[in-house]
Design an enzyme around this catalytic site. Structure first.
Site, PDB file in Angstrom:
ATOM      1  N   ILE A 123       6.463   1.696 -10.313  1.00 12.77           N
ATOM      2  CA  ILE A 123       6.711   0.463 -11.076  1.00 12.77           C
ATOM      3  C   ILE A 123       6.950   0.797 -12.546  1.00 12.77           C
ATOM      4  CG2 ILE A 123       5.769  -1.797 -11.720  1.00 12.77           C
ATOM      5  CD1 ILE A 123       4.007  -1.613  -9.153  1.00 12.77           C
ATOM      6  N   LEU A 170       1.793  12.904 -14.877  1.00 15.84           N
ATOM      7  CA  LEU A 170       2.649  13.501 -13.836  1.00 15.84           C
ATOM      8  C   LEU A 170       1.800  14.045 -12.690  1.00 15.84           C
ATOM      9  CD1 LEU A 170       5.429  15.301 -15.957  1.00 15.84           C
ATOM     10  CD2 LEU A 170       5.406  12.960 -15.070  1.00 15.84           C
ATOM     11  N   THR A 193      -3.522  -5.656  -9.490  1.00 18.11           N
ATOM     12  CA  THR A 193      -3.074  -5.908  -8.116  1.00 18.11           C
ATOM     13  C   THR A 193      -3.755  -7.134  -7.524  1.00 18.11           C
ATOM     14  OG1 THR A 193      -3.275  -4.992  -5.888  1.00 18.11           O
ATOM     15  CG2 THR A 193      -4.860  -4.207  -7.464  1.00 18.11           C
ATOM     16  N   ASP A 194      -3.124  -7.714  -6.509  1.00 17.38           N
ATOM     17  CA  ASP A 194      -3.767  -8.836  -5.795  1.00 17.38           C
ATOM     18  C   ASP A 194      -4.915  -8.354  -4.923  1.00 17.38           C
ATOM     19  OD1 ASP A 194      -2.280  -7.530  -3.835  1.00 17.38           O
ATOM     20  OD2 ASP A 194      -1.257  -9.321  -3.100  1.00 17.38           O
ATOM     21  N   GLU A 195      -5.016  -7.009  -4.723  1.00 17.81           N
ATOM     22  CA  GLU A 195      -6.041  -6.499  -3.804  1.00 17.81           C
ATOM     23  C   GLU A 195      -7.453  -6.727  -4.344  1.00 17.81           C
ATOM     24  OE1 GLU A 195      -5.037  -2.775  -1.892  1.00 17.81           O
ATOM     25  OE2 GLU A 195      -2.905  -3.127  -2.215  1.00 17.81           O
ATOM     26  N   TYR A 253      -9.971   1.754  -3.948  1.00 13.00           N
ATOM     27  CA  TYR A 253      -8.856   1.460  -4.867  1.00 13.00           C
ATOM     28  C   TYR A 253      -9.033   0.082  -5.493  1.00 13.00           C
ATOM     29  CZ  TYR A 253      -4.245  -0.301  -6.267  1.00 13.00           C
ATOM     30  OH  TYR A 253      -3.206  -0.901  -6.952  1.00 13.00           O
ATOM     31  N   LYS A 303      -9.726  -1.082  -9.401  1.00  9.36           N
ATOM     32  CA  LYS A 303      -8.827  -1.970 -10.166  1.00  9.36           C
ATOM     33  C   LYS A 303      -9.593  -3.217 -10.625  1.00  9.36           C
ATOM     34  CE  LYS A 303      -4.988  -1.584 -10.953  1.00  9.36           C
ATOM     35  NZ  LYS A 303      -4.247  -0.899 -12.056  1.00  9.36           N
ATOM     36  N   ASN A 331       4.725  -4.151  -3.941  1.00  7.63           N
ATOM     37  CA  ASN A 331       6.096  -3.953  -4.428  1.00  7.63           C
ATOM     38  C   ASN A 331       6.877  -3.052  -3.478  1.00  7.63           C
ATOM     39  OD1 ASN A 331       6.113  -3.941  -8.047  1.00  7.63           O
ATOM     40  ND2 ASN A 331       4.780  -5.086  -6.698  1.00  7.63           N
ATOM     41  N   PRO A 339       3.397   5.997  11.867  1.00  8.37           N
ATOM     42  CA  PRO A 339       1.996   5.668  12.166  1.00  8.37           C
ATOM     43  C   PRO A 339       1.624   4.240  11.754  1.00  8.37           C
ATOM     44  CG  PRO A 339       2.118   7.063  10.207  1.00  8.37           C
ATOM     45  CD  PRO A 339       3.524   6.843  10.663  1.00  8.37           C
ATOM     46  N   TYR A 361      -0.974   1.389  11.551  1.00  2.00           N
ATOM     47  CA  TYR A 361      -2.445   1.299  11.594  1.00  2.00           C
ATOM     48  C   TYR A 361      -2.863   0.096  12.443  1.00  2.00           C
ATOM     49  CZ  TYR A 361      -2.242   4.344   7.424  1.00  2.00           C
ATOM     50  OH  TYR A 361      -1.994   5.372   6.548  1.00  2.00           O
ATOM     51  N   ARG A 402       1.204  -8.456   4.496  1.00  2.00           N
ATOM     52  CA  ARG A 402       1.363  -8.180   3.065  1.00  2.00           C
ATOM     53  C   ARG A 402       2.473  -9.073   2.528  1.00  2.00           C
ATOM     54  NH1 ARG A 402      -2.798  -6.384   4.049  1.00  2.00           N
ATOM     55  NH2 ARG A 402      -3.700  -4.343   3.637  1.00  2.00           N
TER      56      ARG A 402
HETATM   57  P1  NAD Z   1       2.323   5.098  -8.796  1.00  5.20           P
HETATM   58  O1  NAD Z   1       1.229   5.814  -8.071  1.00  5.20           O
HETATM   59  O2  NAD Z   1       3.712   5.164  -8.286  1.00  5.20           O
HETATM   60  O3  NAD Z   1       2.368   5.610 -10.313  1.00  5.20           O
HETATM   61  C1  NAD Z   1       1.219   5.804 -11.081  1.00  5.20           C
HETATM   62  C2  NAD Z   1       1.599   6.644 -12.286  1.00  5.20           C
HETATM   63  O4  NAD Z   1       0.400   6.836 -13.083  1.00  5.20           O
HETATM   64  C3  NAD Z   1       2.115   8.033 -11.930  1.00  5.20           C
HETATM   65  O5  NAD Z   1       3.273   8.322 -12.680  1.00  5.20           O
HETATM   66  C4  NAD Z   1       0.974   8.961 -12.301  1.00  5.20           C
HETATM   67  O6  NAD Z   1       1.408  10.255 -12.706  1.00  5.20           O
HETATM   68  C5  NAD Z   1       0.314   8.202 -13.453  1.00  5.20           C
HETATM   69  N1  NAD Z   1      -1.107   8.546 -13.609  1.00  5.20           N
HETATM   70  C6  NAD Z   1      -2.065   8.569 -12.641  1.00  5.20           C
HETATM   71  N2  NAD Z   1      -3.240   8.980 -13.162  1.00  5.20           N
HETATM   72  C7  NAD Z   1      -3.010   9.208 -14.482  1.00  5.20           C
HETATM   73  C8  NAD Z   1      -3.842   9.640 -15.552  1.00  5.20           C
HETATM   74  N3  NAD Z   1      -5.130   9.957 -15.351  1.00  5.20           N
HETATM   75  N4  NAD Z   1      -3.306   9.736 -16.793  1.00  5.20           N
HETATM   76  C9  NAD Z   1      -1.987   9.436 -17.001  1.00  5.20           C
HETATM   77  N5  NAD Z   1      -1.160   9.048 -16.018  1.00  5.20           N
HETATM   78  C10 NAD Z   1      -1.663   8.925 -14.773  1.00  5.20           C
HETATM   79  O7  NAD Z   1       1.826   3.593  -8.915  1.00  5.20           O
HETATM   80  P2  NAD Z   1       2.657   2.231  -8.923  1.00  5.20           P
HETATM   81  O8  NAD Z   1       2.805   1.785  -7.536  1.00  5.20           O
HETATM   82  O9  NAD Z   1       3.835   2.384  -9.792  1.00  5.20           O
HETATM   83  O10 NAD Z   1       1.599   1.271  -9.627  1.00  5.20           O
HETATM   84  C11 NAD Z   1       1.564   1.136 -11.043  1.00  5.20           C
HETATM   85  C12 NAD Z   1       0.481   0.138 -11.423  1.00  5.20           C
HETATM   86  O11 NAD Z   1       0.749  -1.118 -10.794  1.00  5.20           O
HETATM   87  C13 NAD Z   1      -0.912   0.560 -10.963  1.00  5.20           C
HETATM   88  O12 NAD Z   1      -1.825   0.199 -11.962  1.00  5.20           O
HETATM   89  C14 NAD Z   1      -1.141  -0.243  -9.688  1.00  5.20           C
HETATM   90  O13 NAD Z   1      -2.520  -0.511  -9.501  1.00  5.20           O
HETATM   91  C15 NAD Z   1      -0.378  -1.509 -10.018  1.00  5.20           C
HETATM   92  N6  NAD Z   1       0.158  -2.257  -8.859  1.00  5.20           N
HETATM   93  C16 NAD Z   1       0.897  -1.605  -7.898  1.00  5.20           C
HETATM   94  C17 NAD Z   1       1.436  -2.333  -6.849  1.00  5.20           C
HETATM   95  C18 NAD Z   1       2.307  -1.684  -5.791  1.00  5.20           C
HETATM   96  O14 NAD Z   1       2.702  -2.335  -4.828  1.00  5.20           O
HETATM   97  N7  NAD Z   1       2.685  -0.421  -5.930  1.00  5.20           N
HETATM   98  C19 NAD Z   1       1.203  -3.711  -6.761  1.00  5.20           C
HETATM   99  C20 NAD Z   1       0.435  -4.334  -7.762  1.00  5.20           C
HETATM  100  C21 NAD Z   1      -0.070  -3.593  -8.807  1.00  5.20           C
HETATM  101  P1  TYD Z   2       0.500   0.439   1.742  1.00  6.82           P
HETATM  102  O1  TYD Z   2       1.962   0.608   1.508  1.00  6.82           O
HETATM  103  O2  TYD Z   2      -0.382   1.641   1.724  1.00  6.82           O
HETATM  104  O3  TYD Z   2      -0.004  -0.657   0.703  1.00  6.82           O
HETATM  105  P2  TYD Z   2      -1.452  -1.435   0.596  1.00  6.82           P
HETATM  106  O4  TYD Z   2      -2.404  -0.801   1.524  1.00  6.82           O
HETATM  107  O5  TYD Z   2      -1.824  -1.216  -0.828  1.00  6.82           O
HETATM  108  O6  TYD Z   2      -1.153  -2.852   0.936  1.00  6.82           O
HETATM  109  O7  TYD Z   2       0.306  -0.272   3.145  1.00  6.82           O
HETATM  110  C1  TYD Z   2       0.915  -1.508   3.448  1.00  6.82           C
HETATM  111  C2  TYD Z   2       0.436  -1.941   4.825  1.00  6.82           C
HETATM  112  O8  TYD Z   2       0.944  -1.013   5.809  1.00  6.82           O
HETATM  113  C3  TYD Z   2      -1.068  -1.909   4.982  1.00  6.82           C
HETATM  114  O9  TYD Z   2      -1.492  -2.992   5.792  1.00  6.82           O
HETATM  115  C4  TYD Z   2      -1.349  -0.586   5.671  1.00  6.82           C
HETATM  116  C5  TYD Z   2      -0.117  -0.381   6.544  1.00  6.82           C
HETATM  117  N1  TYD Z   2       0.276   1.032   6.752  1.00  6.82           N
HETATM  118  C6  TYD Z   2       0.498   1.504   8.066  1.00  6.82           C
HETATM  119  O10 TYD Z   2       0.354   0.773   9.059  1.00  6.82           O
HETATM  120  N2  TYD Z   2       0.863   2.806   8.215  1.00  6.82           N
HETATM  121  C7  TYD Z   2       1.023   3.667   7.153  1.00  6.82           C
HETATM  122  O11 TYD Z   2       1.347   4.865   7.375  1.00  6.82           O
HETATM  123  C8  TYD Z   2       0.815   3.156   5.833  1.00  6.82           C
HETATM  124  C9  TYD Z   2       0.967   4.049   4.638  1.00  6.82           C
HETATM  125  C10 TYD Z   2       0.451   1.833   5.685  1.00  6.82           C
END
Ligand code: NAD
Ligand code: TYD
Length: 349
Positions: A13, A36, A130-132, A155, A159, A185, A210, A212, A219
C-alpha cells in the site's frame, strides 16, 4: 515546501501512496522510510525514484534513537505511517516481531513527532490501520467507527495496540492525529503471500492453492489505488482526532473469490475452463481465523466525499493482468528462499 514522512513506502500500500503523493503534490518533499523487510521492495517504486521531491531512507522504526535523529534532522511536518509487519500467518508464527514493529515502532514515531512539533503548528500524524482490530462479525452487521475493538490474531492485537497509542498521544499530549481502518486491499505490487497474489502465482506455476478450512470466511476487498486515494482525502480533509473506516462494500466468501481468480486465470493463460480449480486444496484452518469482516464506509463518504472508483470484476481482471505482465517483478520478489519458505508452510498444514 511541506515535508512529509511516509513509513513503509516500499511495501504494497505504501508504494501506491508514495507514487500518488510524489506525482500529485510536487510542492511536497516526500521521504520514504522503510527497513526493506522481505515485504519491502524498491522495485515497487522504480517509476518515482528519480523524482526531485522524493527521497528514500533505509531504516528501522524500532530503533528509537535513529528515529529521533531523523526527525531532528529532517523536521517533518507530517507523518503517514504505514510501516508494519502485516501478515496474520507470520504473526501466529512470531508474535514478538509484530509487537516490536507495530507497537514499539509506532510509539517511537509518536515520541519523535511529539519531540519536534509545537502547538499551533500545522502538523499531522496519520496512522494507517486495519478493520481487523474490530474482530470478527457473524452473518450480519458491519464495522463502524464506533465498533468496540476485539482483536483476535497477534497481528490485529498489535495494530489495535498501536491505534490505542496514537489516540493516547492525542488525548494526553494533544498530538494532532488521525486514524483510518481499512478492509483487505488487492492490486499491483502486493507480496505473493496474501491470498490474491499468492494464488495467482501458484496457478501460474501449477502449484496447489491452500484454502484454509472450508473457504467460508468472508473478506471485504478494496482496490489498493482506491485506498491510496482515500488516504489522500483523509490526510487533507480528515478531522484531527477522528477515525475513518475505509472499505469497498465488496464482500466475498474466500472460495467464491478463489473460483473467480481460477476462471480469469484459465482465460488469460488459454487453459481449459476448470483447469486452475483442480489446484484447490482444502487445508487445516488458520488458528483463530476470523469469520467475516465488512466495513461500513458511510462516514468517509458523507463527511469527506470519498467512494471507491472501481468495480471488483474490473479490478480483479486488471490485477491478474498486472501480475501476468510483470513477470520480472514477480521473479525478483520470489527469488531467494521464497519458494522453500512457502512450500514449508504448505507442508505444515
Ligand atoms: P506490506 O507488508 O506490504 O508493507 C509493509 C512495509 O513496511 C514493508 O515495505 C516493510 O519493509 C516495512 N517495514 C516493516 N517493518 C518495518 C520496520 N521495523 N521499520 C521500517 N519499515 C518496516 O504491508 P501493506 O499491506 O502495504 O500494509 C501497509 C499498512 O496498511 C500496514 O500498517 C497494515 O497494517 C495496513 N493495512 C493493510 C491492509 C492490507 O490489506 N494489506 C489493509 C488495511 C490496513
Ligand atoms: P490474507 O490475504 O492473509 O488476509 P487477512 O488474513 O489479513 O484477511 O487472507 C485472506 C483470507 O484468505 C483469509 O480468510 C485467509 C484466507 N487464506 C487462505 O485460505 N489461504 C491462504 O493461503 C491465505 C494466505 C489466506
Amino acid at each position: 515546501m511541506k515535508s512529509i514522512l511516509i513509513t513503509g513506502g516500499a511495501g504494497f500500500i505504501g508504494s501506491h501512496v508514495v507514487r500518488l503523493f510524489v506525482n500529485k503534490y510536487p510542492e511536497y518533499k516526500i521521504t520514504n522510510l522503510d527497513k526493506l523487510t522481505y515485504a519491502g521492495n524498491l522495485a515497487n517504486l522504480q517509476d518515482v525514484e528519480n523524482m526531485s521531491n522524493y527521497e528514500f531512507v533505509k531504516g528501522d522504526i524500532v530503533d528509537g534513537d535513529f528515529i529521533l535523529k531523523l526527525f531532528n534532522e529532517r523536521k517533518f511536518d507530517a507523518v503517514i505511517h504505514l510501516a508494519a509487519e502485516s501478515h496474520v500467518d507470520r504473526s501466529i508464527a512470531n508474535p514478538t516481531e509484530f509487537v516490536l514493529a507495530n507497537v514499539v515502532g509506532t510509539v517511537n514515531l509518536l515520541n519523535a513527532a511529539k519531540h519536534i512539533w509545537r502547538e499551533n503548528d500545522d502538523n499531522l500524524f496519520y496512522h494507517i490501520s486495519t478493520d481487523e482490530v474490530y474482530g470478527s462479525l457473524g452473518e450480519d452487521g458491519m464495522f463502524t467507527e464506533e465498533t468496540r475493538y476485539d482483536p483476535h490474531s497477534p497481528y490485529s492485537a498489535s495494530k489495535a495496540s498501536s491505534d490505542h497509542f496514537v489516540r493516547a498521544y492525542h488525548d494526553t499530549f494533544g498530538l494532532p492525529v488521525v486514524i483510518s481502518n481499512c478492509s483487505n486491499n488487492y492490486g499491483s505490487y502486493q507480496f505473493p503471500e496474501k491470498l490474491i497474489p499468492l494464488f495467482i502465482n501458484n496457478i501460474k506455476n501449477n502449484r496447489p492453492l491452500p484454502v484454509y478450512g472450508k473457504g467460508e470466511n468472508i473478506r471485504d476487498w478494496l482496490w489498493v489505488e482506491d485506498h491510496a486515494a482515500a488516504i489522500d482525502v483523509v490526510f487533507h480533509k480528515g478531522k484531527v482526532g477522528d477515525t475513518y473506516n475505509i472499505g469497498g462494500f465488496n464482500e466475498w466468501k474466500n472460495i467464491d473469490l478463489i473460483r473467480v481468480i481460477c476462471r480469469v486465470m484459465d482465460k488469460k493463460l488459454d487453459r481449459t475452463n476448470g483447469e486452475s480449480e483442480k489446484l484447490i486444496t482444502f487445508v487445516k484452518d488458520r488458528a483463530g481465523h476470523d469469520l467475516r469482516y465488512a466495513i461500513d464506509a458511510t462516514k468517509i463518504k458523507n463527511e469527506l466525499g470519498w467512494e471507491p472508483s472501481l468495480q471488483f470484476e474490473e479490478g480483479i481482471e486488471k490485477t491478474i493482468g498486472w501480475y501476468l505482465e510483470n513477470t520480472g517483478w514477480l521473479e525478483s520478489v520470489t527469488s531467494g528462499d521464497y519458494q522453500k519458505y512457502y512450500d514449508d508452510q504448505y507442508r505444515r498444514r
